[in-house]
Each structure stands twice: as C-alpha cells, then as structure tokens.
Enzyme design. Structure first.
Site, short mmCIF file in Angstrom:
data_model
loop_
_atom_site.label_atom_id
_atom_site.label_comp_id
_atom_site.label_asym_id
_atom_site.label_seq_id
_atom_site.Cartn_x
_atom_site.Cartn_y
_atom_site.Cartn_z
N GLU A 1 41.52 112.24 -7.07
CA GLU A 1 41.45 110.85 -6.63
C GLU A 1 41.18 109.91 -7.81
OE1 GLU A 1 38.40 111.01 -3.69
OE2 GLU A 1 39.74 111.75 -2.09
N SER B 1 49.57 124.13 -23.48
CA SER B 1 50.53 123.59 -22.51
C SER B 1 51.83 124.38 -22.38
CB SER B 1 50.85 122.13 -22.86
OG SER B 1 49.73 121.31 -22.65
N HIS C 1 52.23 120.28 -7.91
CA HIS C 1 52.04 121.04 -9.13
C HIS C 1 51.03 120.35 -10.05
CE1 HIS C 1 53.00 122.30 -13.30
NE2 HIS C 1 53.05 123.48 -12.74
N SER C 2 51.12 119.05 -10.14
CA SER C 2 50.16 118.24 -10.88
C SER C 2 50.28 116.82 -10.37
CB SER C 2 50.45 118.29 -12.40
OG SER C 2 51.63 117.56 -12.69
#
Length: 454
Positions: free
Chosen positions: A131, A217, A346-347
């Site tokens: 959030e 990453s 996923h993100s």
C-alpha cells in the site's frame, strides 16, 4: 602415503594412493605435489546398476568412459514424457486435516505457533508496504502472497550455518533468521542506514551475518552460484549446505541447467527449491516447458528430486528438513519442486488480471491459502484461537508501521556513495563523474531530491 602409481587411461591420470583413487587431467602433477578435486564415483555406480547381464534385452555390454553400457538390438526411443505425472507429497488437506498414513516431521507447539505467527506477520508486512508503494512512498515492491508457507516452512527447516541464495520473494526467510523489521524498511527506502547505501532496488535484502546473500535482479544468476558455495562448504568439510530459491520461470534460463549439472557432477551439497507458482511473470507453465513440471528435470541430471505441496506447511517443512539432511550427510544436491500459487501480482509493476482470471486468483487466495490451512491445524490442536489471532495481527501491524515511519524519515545516503566501494582509490574518470554530478545538482537543485546530501 603408501605405494604411488600413475596409470594412463583414456588420456586421464589415475593416482592410486594405497586403496584410494583420485582422478585428474594430464598435467595435474606439478613438481612433487598432486592436484585433484573431490571426485564423484556415484555416476559409475548408478550407471552400472541399471542393468544385469541376465536381462533378456541386454545380452552384451560396451565399455565407455563413465561406465559400461548395455547393448540392445532393438531401437527404443526414450518417451518424451511419462504417462503418469510425478506425485505431490502432502500432509494436510485443504481443511487442515492430516491425510491418513502421511509421514512427516513432528513439530512442537512452540515451533508450530512461531511458524504460523511468522506467516501472518509476513502477510501484514507485505500488505502495508504494498500500500505504501501505491501511495508513492516506495518506488517498487513485491509480495509473498500465496507463498508464505514456502518462505517460513523452508526457513524453519534450515540452520544459520546454511547459506541462502534467494531469488526475490524470500523476505520471510531472512526475517525468520533474525533480520529486524527496521532493516527491511531501511533497505526499501534506501536511506543512509541501508546496507546497500541506496544502490539496490527495493526488496533486494542481504546479510553477511545471517549467511543470506544479497539478492540480484537478473533471473537465475544465484543458481550456479549456489552450486559453487555448496562445493566450497564441501571442501571445508562444513556441516552445512547451500540453499537456493528459484521460480518456475528460472528453469527456462541456461543458468538453471548449468547449475544442476555442476552440482550433480561435483556432488555439491546444495538444495534447489523451486517455487512453481504456475505463471512465472505472465507465462503459464504449459508454455514454458513440455516436461512434467520441474522435479522431473532432476533425474536427467542425476539429482534426487521431490515434488511437494508448497501450500502445506507441514509437508514443506518435512521435505526441506529431509533434503537438507541428505545433502549434508550424503554430500549431494537435492531438487525440491514446491507447488504453490502467486496470489498477488508479480510486483507493483504488474497487473496479473491481464493474463489470468480473477476467479482463479480468488480461489487460491481463500480455499488454497497456506495460512488458513495451517491455522485450522494448530487451532484444532488447541494451540490457537481468535483472540490470539487478533492480538498477533494488531501487534504485527503496529511494528511494521513504526519501522516504516522511522525509515521514511531518515535522510538518503550522500551522493558520494555512488562512487565508492569499488576501487581502493577512486580513479580519475570516476572523480570527474563525481564532480560533474555535484556541479549539475548545484546548478539545478530543484531537479534533484532535497534529502540527498551532496
């Protein structure tokens, strides 16, 4: 040292010291010293035991480097896939009842409550930080929603001596190991207390103290690294293993296949944990590979493998405990495919409703939740109730908010940190870039963040 003989066979040197035998490439003898690696004889034993001379189909054998091969006059292609799918190990059904005849590691009340509490805390933390990103307070975030069971159950099955090489959805593992919430928040906000000095994107945690290697990453790079870490543990004779996490999408990368082959050949004590959540980012598994999931790939590389219900905490905990024990005691790699489902996007850069139905997501979010399933089990044991639940969620929310609000107020690392920690002495080209950057900020201060010290 006993009698030393050097035998030449198939262009390789065989060094026989007493009753022991070591293999090395020609030229491995330097002066009077012998160079060798930890040799694997498992392949030869396995290949030689796959047939017997009495087998009707195999009436001759052929000598070949690596072991004898049976000969058959019949042309038999290996089937592209088995008619039967590999079974999935499970202990608890969807309602939290133990399946009759199930075999699993017994857990105490203390451990069970700690695992459940950690899953709930992880869920609360993910919700708040997600959030916060939507409010513009964070640049990026991804959650473990739907995969909390794999995070916590696997972490509980390991020890701090084991090295963890995560992907990016294993924040629960580092929290279980003792990484404080404030450090999680510091990394997310990239403030001056962030171990990476603000130079990593959010959700890329790491801790030398906790043997949790910093997340990278690029997909799958951690997998071959895990094989290397495991081999170093083997060389040092450590009572520990390397554990690496990966998604089903990672198995489509070359690094995955190279890692499995290296680990198998070197007998590296590494546990590969694949979170098969069915979708990678947006590609369903049936468009990723034609094999029966991921566990079936292990046999091709000579790796013992298991498929487990990743949403079953007891099954996952038992599977990883067993995998760790085998990896260390038998000095070999193990592949565990945990069947789960990524409930969230996923993100924060993804909208999963674009490629999968909302009804499917809701079904896994409710009926298949690892948190709800485990709660039913501990509550049925008399270890949990609604009052405990309310108190846990209230405290978890309070702690996360406090950590986030504190980290948000801390200033960013100084601009000079962009140019440090690579060279012992900063070279001229970086000194020029540093001066250019500082001058640019001074000329147009409104174009740059005011909380970054120049």
């Amino acid at each position: 040292m006993g009698f030393l003989r050097i035998l030449f066979s198939n262009s390789r040197l065989i060094h026989r010291i007493g009753s022991k035998q070591f293999h090395a490439s020609p030229g491995a003898l330097v002066g009077s010293s012998t160079i060798h690696r930890f040799e694997s004889t498992n392949t030869l034993k396995v290949q030689s035991s796959l047939f017997t001379e009495n087998d009707d189909d195999y009436f001759q054998v052929m000598d070949f480097p690596g072991g004898q091969l049976p000969i058959t006059p019949q042309m038999k292609f290996i089937a592209e896939s088995s008619e039967k799918r590999l079974p999935c190990y499970r202990v608890l059904d969807d309602d939290g009842y133990p399946i009759p005849g199930s075999i699993f590691e017994e857990v105490s009340k203390e451990l069970a409550v700690k695992m459940y509490s950690s899953m709930v805390a992880l869920q609360v933390m993910d919700t708040i930080f997600y959030e916060a990103q939507r409010q513009g307070r964070l640049s990026f975030y991804l959650t473990t929603a739907g995969e909390e069971g794999i995070n916590i159950a696997s972490a509980a099955a390991l020890t701090l001596d084991d090295f963890v090489l995560p992907q990016y959805r294993e924040v629960g593992v580092i929290v279980w190991r003792g990484f404080p919430l404030k450090e999680i928040a510091n990394q997310l906000f990239g403030n001056k207390f962030d171990y990476a000095k603000g130079r990593q994107m959010p959700c890329h945690h790491g801790s030398n103290e906790l043997n949790y290697l910093t997340i990278s990453s690029p997909i799958a790079t951690q997998i071959p690294q895990a094989a290397g870490v495991a081999y170093s543990l083997k060389m040092d004779k450590k009572e520990a293993c390397a554990v690496t996490y990966l998604g089903d999408g990672s198995t489509s990368e070359g690094d995955f296949h190279a890692a499995l082959n290296f680990a198998a050949v070197l007998d590296a004590p590494v546990v590969f944990i694949c979170r098969n959540n069915g979708w990678a980012i947006s590609t369903p598994v049936n468009e990723q590979f034609r094999s029966d999931g991921v566990a079936s790939k292990g046999q091709a590389y000579g790796i013992r493998s298991l498929r487990v219900d990743g949403n079953d905490v007891l099954a996952t905990y038992s599977a990883i405990r067993a995998a760790r024990e085998m990896a260390i005691k038998e000095q070999k790699p193990i592949l565990v495919e945990a069947m789960t489902y990524r409930v969230a996007h996923h993100s924060t850069s993804d909208d999963s409703t674009k490629y999968r139905p909302v009804e499917e997501i809701e079904h896994w979010k409710t009926a298949k939740s690892p948190i709800y399933r485990f709660r039913k089990w501990i509550q049925r044991n008399g270890w949990w109730n609604d009052e405990n639940e309310s108190e846990l969620r209230r405290d978890a929310r309070k702690q996360v908010l406090q950590a986030m609000q504190a980290a948000e107020k801390v200033e960013k690392p100084p601009l000079t940190d962009l140019f440090t920690d690579v060279y012992d002495k900063v070279p001229l080209n970086l000194q020029e870039q540093q001066k250019f950057t500082r001058d640019a900020v001074k000329r147009s201060p409104k174009e740059y963040p005011s909380d970054v010290p120049v």
